[in-house]
Design a protein around this motif. Structure first.
Motif, PDB file in Angstrom:
ATOM      1  N   ASN B   2       0.731  -1.228   0.002  1.00  0.00           N
ATOM      2  CA  ASN B   2      -0.083  -0.211  -0.029  1.00  0.00           C
ATOM      3  C   ASN B   2       0.782   1.378  -0.174  1.00  0.00           C
ATOM      4  OD1 ASN B   2       0.620   0.665   2.609  1.00  0.00           O
ATOM      5  ND2 ASN B   2      -0.692  -0.604   3.441  1.00  0.00           N
ATOM      6  N   GLU B   3       0.198   2.291  -0.149  1.00  0.00           N
ATOM      7  CA  GLU B   3       0.847   3.574  -0.497  1.00  0.00           C
ATOM      8  C   GLU B   3       1.913   4.013   0.877  1.00  0.00           C
ATOM      9  OE1 GLU B   3      -1.609   6.707  -1.943  1.00  0.00           O
ATOM     10  OE2 GLU B   3      -0.455   8.380  -0.974  1.00  0.00           O
ATOM     11  N   LYS B   7       5.979   4.309   0.682  1.00  0.00           N
ATOM     12  CA  LYS B   7       6.477   5.447   1.089  1.00  0.00           C
ATOM     13  C   LYS B   7       7.551   5.278   2.187  1.00  0.00           C
ATOM     14  CE  LYS B   7       3.675   9.593   1.480  1.00  0.00           C
ATOM     15  NZ  LYS B   7       2.919  10.412   2.267  1.00  0.00           N
ATOM     16  N   VAL B  73       5.981   7.659  -5.156  1.00  0.00           N
ATOM     17  CA  VAL B  73       4.742   6.715  -4.594  1.00  0.00           C
ATOM     18  C   VAL B  73       3.779   6.457  -5.728  1.00  0.00           C
ATOM     19  CG1 VAL B  73       3.026   6.741  -2.953  1.00  0.00           C
ATOM     20  CG2 VAL B  73       5.255   7.570  -2.483  1.00  0.00           C
ATOM     21  N   GLU B  74       3.521   7.751  -6.473  1.00  0.00           N
ATOM     22  CA  GLU B  74       2.385   7.411  -7.604  1.00  0.00           C
ATOM     23  C   GLU B  74       3.003   6.574  -8.751  1.00  0.00           C
ATOM     24  OE1 GLU B  74      -0.560   8.581  -8.485  1.00  0.00           O
ATOM     25  OE2 GLU B  74      -0.530   8.772  -6.241  1.00  0.00           O
ATOM     26  N   LYS B  77       3.085   2.721  -7.250  1.00  0.00           N
ATOM     27  CA  LYS B  77       2.007   2.337  -7.200  1.00  0.00           C
ATOM     28  C   LYS B  77       1.285   1.325  -8.398  1.00  0.00           C
ATOM     29  CE  LYS B  77      -1.161   5.090  -5.751  1.00  0.00           C
ATOM     30  NZ  LYS B  77      -1.855   6.408  -5.161  1.00  0.00           N
TER      31      LYS B  77
END
Lengths: 382, 79
Positions: B2-3, B7, B73-74, B77
């Motif tokens: 997950n994000e 991160k 992160v974008e 993902k």
């Protein structure tokens, strides 16, 4: 017999502290082997030996601070060590090397196992060289002392002391440079479009780990230009210019805790771009980890600095004595060039030369920059 | 992943490359190079570390998409 002396690792170094010996009497050493670790103003340096032979005697004890030039050990250039004989046997018979036969007390052996100490590296103080528990304890202490210095100092006071010593070393070298060297400065704008386009294509065919950064092209171009302009690949010593055959470009690397070191990339002109990149990565990482070798600190024949990384347009360098030149590069910026009356967008970099006027004149300096420019216009030949 | 996990991993990798960076105060919107003392060699090492950690073969032409924490992160993902 050859004397192994505390080397000078820069114009500013006057003394060093022996942190530990990596060889002991009787050991075979070959040119380039690391024989000791020395704490200097530039951090902990692995010191190499410059002859082949056998370590006859170690003269300085761990922890001692001694002036540059002090004899640290005696090396017998004609000697043969027990290990060498064994190694020869290995070549001839392909049998495994026998380790040094050790006499060890049971409690010492147990302690060594627990502490991860290699008994082959422990000096026995008991009867007939028998290794006792206290010898293992001592070896463990020495090992941790070396490890402590090699890791980044956590203690604020130590960190400050290390930073202060580094600043003092830089201060001494730079003050000497500005005091002794009559600098002259030249600058030119170099069109980097062709070099960057070529590099983008080249990197597209390389895996991530093998990609090359543009600084490597700059370093190689300087090294190749020096082949034709030897008076810039030289040192000024005892009122005369001494040309140096090997071209070892010193690359300015900033340290994270502050300060600067410019270790040498040996035989820069002979290395492929891929090898140069690999070696530069290794050098940057070892410079910042504090594991440079003595030859890397003492062998630079010119310095290249690329402060463009910090967004400056032009560098006005200070020569690192006894070198006689420094080539600086600023940041890459967008500009226009006029070719046959037509305006074209391009990427440029400002290259500068700081040179010693005792060693060369402006016209030759201008030729050096022109050659660097020309080489960067044909990146595929670098 | 997950994000939040992405991160954290990205910040850990940055911390390994530039140990002096105050990871808690990284501005996610601002490019790394604007707020940290990292050069092109550090940045290449960072991209190599991303490749190893996330198996993301990042072409050189896409380096600009990994310049800040948010953009990293974008991109990650989507892998």
């Amino acid at each position: 017999m050859a004397e192994f002396k505390m080397p000078t690792l820069g114009a500013d170094m006057t003394a060093g502290t022996l942190i530990g010996w990596l060889k002991e009497p009787g050991d075979q050493v070959n040119r380039g082997d690391i024989i000791a670790e020395v704490d200097t103003d530039k951090g902990v340096i692995e010191v190499e030996v410059f002859v082949d032979g056998v370590v006859e005697k170690l003269l300085i004890e761990t922890g001692a601070e001694v002036p540059v030039g002090t004899t640290l050990a005696i090396i017998n250039e004609n000697g043969k060590s027990a290990e060498k004989v064994t190694a020869l046997q290995k070549t001839e018979t392909k049998k495994p090397i026998k380790e040094k036969r050790l006499r060890v007390s049971p409690s010492a052996r147990k302690l060594a196992e627990k502490l991860g100490i290699d008994l082959q590296n422990v000096n026995g103080s008991g009867h007939g060289g028998r290794i006792q528990r206290k010898d293992v304890e001592l070896a463990a202490q020495e090992k941790s002392a070396v490890a402590e210095v090699k890791t980044k100092p956590k203690d604020k006071a130590l960190e400050k002391e290390s930073f202060t010593r580094m600043r003092q070393a830089i201060a001494a070298a730079m003050a000497r440079s500005k005091h002794e060297i009559p600098h002259y400065y030249l600058g030119t704008k170099i069109d980097m479009s062709r070099a960057l386009d070529w590099l983008a294509e080249e990197n597209a065919n390389r895996s991530i780990k093998e990609r090359i950064i543009y600084s490597v092209l700059l370093i190689k171009a300087v090294a190749l230009a020096l082949q034709q302009m030897p008076e810039f690949n030289a040192v000024w010593e005892n009122d005369e210019l001494k040309l140096i055959e090997k071209i070892n470009v010193g690359t300015a690397i900033s340290l994270r805790q502050g300060g600067l070191v410019a270790p040498a990339l040996h035989d820069t002109n002979k290395q492929s771009l891929g090898d140069l990149m690999k070696n530069l990565r290794d050098l940057v990482s070892r410079t910042r980890a504090g594991t440079l070798r003595s030859s890397e600190l003492s062998d630079s024949t010119i310095t290249v600095t690329n402060l463009g990384e910090q967004s400056v347009e032009t560098v006005f360098g200070v020569i690192y004595p006894p070198q006689v030149a420094l080539v600086g590069f600023g940041k890459i910026y967008e500009d226009v060039s006029v070719i046959n009356g037509r305006i074209k967008g391009c990427h440029k970099i400002n290259a500068s030369l700081a040179a010693d006027h005792r060693a060369s004149d402006g016209s030759r300096g201008a030729m050096l920059l022109a050659k660097i420019d020309k080489l960067l216009q044909e990146p595929e030949k670098l | 992943m997950n994000e939040k996990e992405i991160k954290e991993k990205v910040l850990n990798l940055l911390g390994e490359i530039a140990p002096e960076v105050d990871l808690e105060n990284v501005d996610p919107k601002v490019s790394f190079r604007e707020q940290m003392d990292i050069d092109s060699m550090d940045y290449l090492n960072f991209v190599i570390a991303l490749d190893e950690e996330f198996e993301a073969e990042i072409p050189e032409s896409d380096y600009t998409k990994f310049m800040s924490l948010n953009s990293c992160v974008e991109q990650l993902k989507q892998i």
